[in-house]
Design an enzyme around this catalytic site. Structure first.
Site, short mmCIF file in Angstrom:
data_model
loop_
_atom_site.label_atom_id
_atom_site.label_comp_id
_atom_site.label_asym_id
_atom_site.label_seq_id
_atom_site.Cartn_x
_atom_site.Cartn_y
_atom_site.Cartn_z
N SER A 158 -8.55 -0.95 5.13
CA SER A 158 -7.25 -0.75 4.87
C SER A 158 -6.34 -1.42 5.94
O SER A 158 -6.22 -1.09 6.90
CB SER A 158 -7.06 0.87 4.84
N LYS A 198 -7.86 -3.44 1.22
CA LYS A 198 -6.75 -2.75 0.65
C LYS A 198 -5.28 -3.08 1.40
O LYS A 198 -5.41 -3.03 2.62
CB LYS A 198 -7.12 -1.23 0.57
N LYS A 253 -1.52 -2.11 2.22
CA LYS A 253 -0.52 -1.10 2.14
C LYS A 253 0.72 -1.62 1.67
O LYS A 253 1.23 -2.78 2.10
CB LYS A 253 -0.39 -0.42 3.54
N ASP A 296 -2.08 0.06 -2.01
CA ASP A 296 -1.91 1.52 -1.68
C ASP A 296 -0.36 1.63 -1.37
O ASP A 296 0.06 1.24 -0.45
CB ASP A 296 -2.82 2.21 -0.73
N GLU A 313 -3.43 2.38 -5.97
CA GLU A 313 -3.50 3.66 -5.27
C GLU A 313 -2.00 4.32 -5.02
O GLU A 313 -1.10 3.98 -4.36
CB GLU A 313 -4.19 3.71 -4.28
N ASP A 369 -4.67 9.87 -4.65
CA ASP A 369 -5.05 10.24 -3.58
C ASP A 369 -4.22 11.42 -3.19
O ASP A 369 -4.86 12.43 -3.43
CB ASP A 369 -4.74 8.99 -2.29
N LYS A 383 -10.98 12.30 -0.49
CA LYS A 383 -10.76 12.49 1.10
C LYS A 383 -11.39 13.99 1.33
O LYS A 383 -10.46 14.84 1.04
CB LYS A 383 -9.61 12.10 1.89
N GLY A 395 -9.91 7.26 3.69
CA GLY A 395 -9.84 7.42 5.20
C GLY A 395 -8.68 8.06 5.78
O GLY A 395 -7.70 7.77 4.95
O1 OSB Z 1 -3.22 6.58 2.02
O2 OSB Z 1 -5.36 6.30 2.34
C1 OSB Z 1 -4.23 6.46 2.83
C2 OSB Z 1 -4.56 6.40 6.54
C3 OSB Z 1 -3.65 7.32 6.84
C4 OSB Z 1 -3.04 8.37 6.04
C5 OSB Z 1 -3.14 7.72 4.61
C6 OSB Z 1 -4.09 6.83 4.15
C7 OSB Z 1 -4.55 6.28 5.25
C8 OSB Z 1 -5.48 4.77 4.86
C9 OSB Z 1 -6.44 4.77 6.16
O3 OSB Z 1 -5.38 4.15 4.35
C10 OSB Z 1 -7.82 4.55 5.81
C11 OSB Z 1 -8.58 4.38 7.11
O4 OSB Z 1 -9.06 5.50 7.56
O5 OSB Z 1 -9.29 3.27 7.23
MG MG Z 2 -4.28 6.54 -0.12
#
Ligand code: OSB
Ligand code: MG
Length: 363
Positions: free
Chosen positions: A123, A149, A151, A176, A201, A226, A250, A278
């Protein structure tokens, strides 16, 4: 624990990991749990401090009330606590680890997972410029990650995706938004349909499924929820109205591994792919995620990267490393199957509190 690089999402920037780790001891067995709440309520309502309060006042006292022979019994006993899923999951998961260690079985096996390794991706946080983004993604591709992925947020949406698609036409790619858009941004979101993304996402509000259903009708790219999914019932309702075609599970967000499994089973029955999300966990949380992702319905790569993608040094003795197939191996030892580096954990610990049965009269 400082992150190796800052992690920016539509809701803010993270530079250090603040983790709440619990150890549950029974006889001579130590089991672990990691609370994935963040320092503030930016991803969801819970925070490390709110979880600490719920743990101390409600969950830990329960553990001294009676012997829970399964995590499910603990879930039932704490069913009256509304929400606070991340706090409950911390103990629920530690009890899975405990059960595994006592029975000598790896967590993946207890959960019904058979995959020896799980497909993972990385990510990638919001970057200062498109140039930085291409450089960052390139370094992850060289590390061997097979799925990226990105952001995104309003104003940093179509262009970053276009740039990465141009650089990597065949890459498994997804985005995401962490709830940063609304239906008024339809024109922007629709443009994302052109880039052959695996999924989009949580583009819309954290507590919405209805607008996601309206959006899904007009997009060919699958939406993945999510933030909006906290329970198996939420998942059922989202699928019923076609608010998403993929779910990110999660365990912290959904109250632990039992409920994660139930959501997984529901999705499998409905032909909906799932993957494990994650929360930038330490190696302890990561071990739980890897075990969960070994279940057969986890058919998309998960947000579980190698230890060194997050930290210079993790708090486990054998760090998670990416295999040449872009996977992580599922531990085969009992419980979470990894060993906590106690010295390292101590060195990172800023405060700790011990609870013993003598503090809980009536035991
Ligand atoms: O939305 O998936 C998410 C990290 C913190 C809070 C929300 C998210 C995330 C990540 C990190 O996308 C994913 C990872 O742990 O590598
Ligand atoms: Mg997410």
């Amino acid at each position: 624990m400082p992150y190796v690089s800052r992690f920016e999402t539509s809701f803010g920037v993270e530079t250090v990991k603040q983790a709440l780790i619990v150890t549950v001891k029974k006889d001579d067995v130590s089991a672990y749990g990691e609370c994935v709440a963040m320092s503030g309520p930016w991803y969801c309502e819970e925070t490390i401090d709110s979880a600490y309060y719920i743990l101390k006042q409600l969950l830990i006292p329960q553990l001294f009330q009676r012997d829970f022979d399964t995590p499910q019994r603990f879930l039932e006993a704490t069913d009256g606590i509304r929400g606070n899923n991340m706090a409950v999951a911390t103990v629920e998961m530690a009890l899975w680890d405990l059960m595994g260690k006592i029975s000598g079985k790896p967590l993946s096996e207890l959960l019904g997972g058979h995959k020896p390794e799980v497909e993972v991706g990385v990510s990638v946080g919001i970057q200062p410029s498109i140039g930085d983004l291409v450089e960052t993604v390139t370094s992850y591709v060289h590390d061997g990650y097979k799925r990226i992925k990105l952001k995104i947020k309003p104003g940093y949406d179509v262009e970053p995706v276009r740039a990465i698609r141009r650089a990597y036409p065949e890459m498994l790619l997804q985005v995401d938004a962490n709830s940063a858009f609304s239906l008024e941004d339809f024109h922007t979101l629709k443009q994302l349909d052109a880039f052959n993304l695996l999924l989009i996402e949580q583009p819309l509000a954290h507590d919405d499924i209805l607008d996601h259903a309206k959006l899904q009708k007009q997009l060919s790219t699958p939406l993945c929820l999510d933030e909006s999914i906290h329970t198996p019932q939420d998942a059922r309702k989202a699928l019923e109205i076609d608010a998403c075609r993929v779910i990110n599970i999660k365990p912290g967000r959904v109250r632990g591994l039992q409920r994660s499994k139930e959501i997984h089973d529901l999705c499998m029955r409905n032909g909906i792919p799932v993957w494990c999300g994650g929360m930038l966990e330490t190696g302890i949380g990561r071990a739980f995620s890897v075990a969960l992702a070994s279940l057969p319905g986890f058919t998309l790569p998960s947000d579980i990267s190698a230890s060194k993608r997050y930290f210079k040094q993790d708090i486990i003795t054998k760090e998670f490393e990416l295999t040449s197939n872009g996977t992580l191996e599922v531990p085969k030892e009992p419980g979470i199957g990894i060993e906590v580096d106690k010295q390292r954990l101590d060195a990172c610990t800023t405060s700790k509190e011990l609870f013993t049965s003598s503090q809980f009269p009536g035991h």
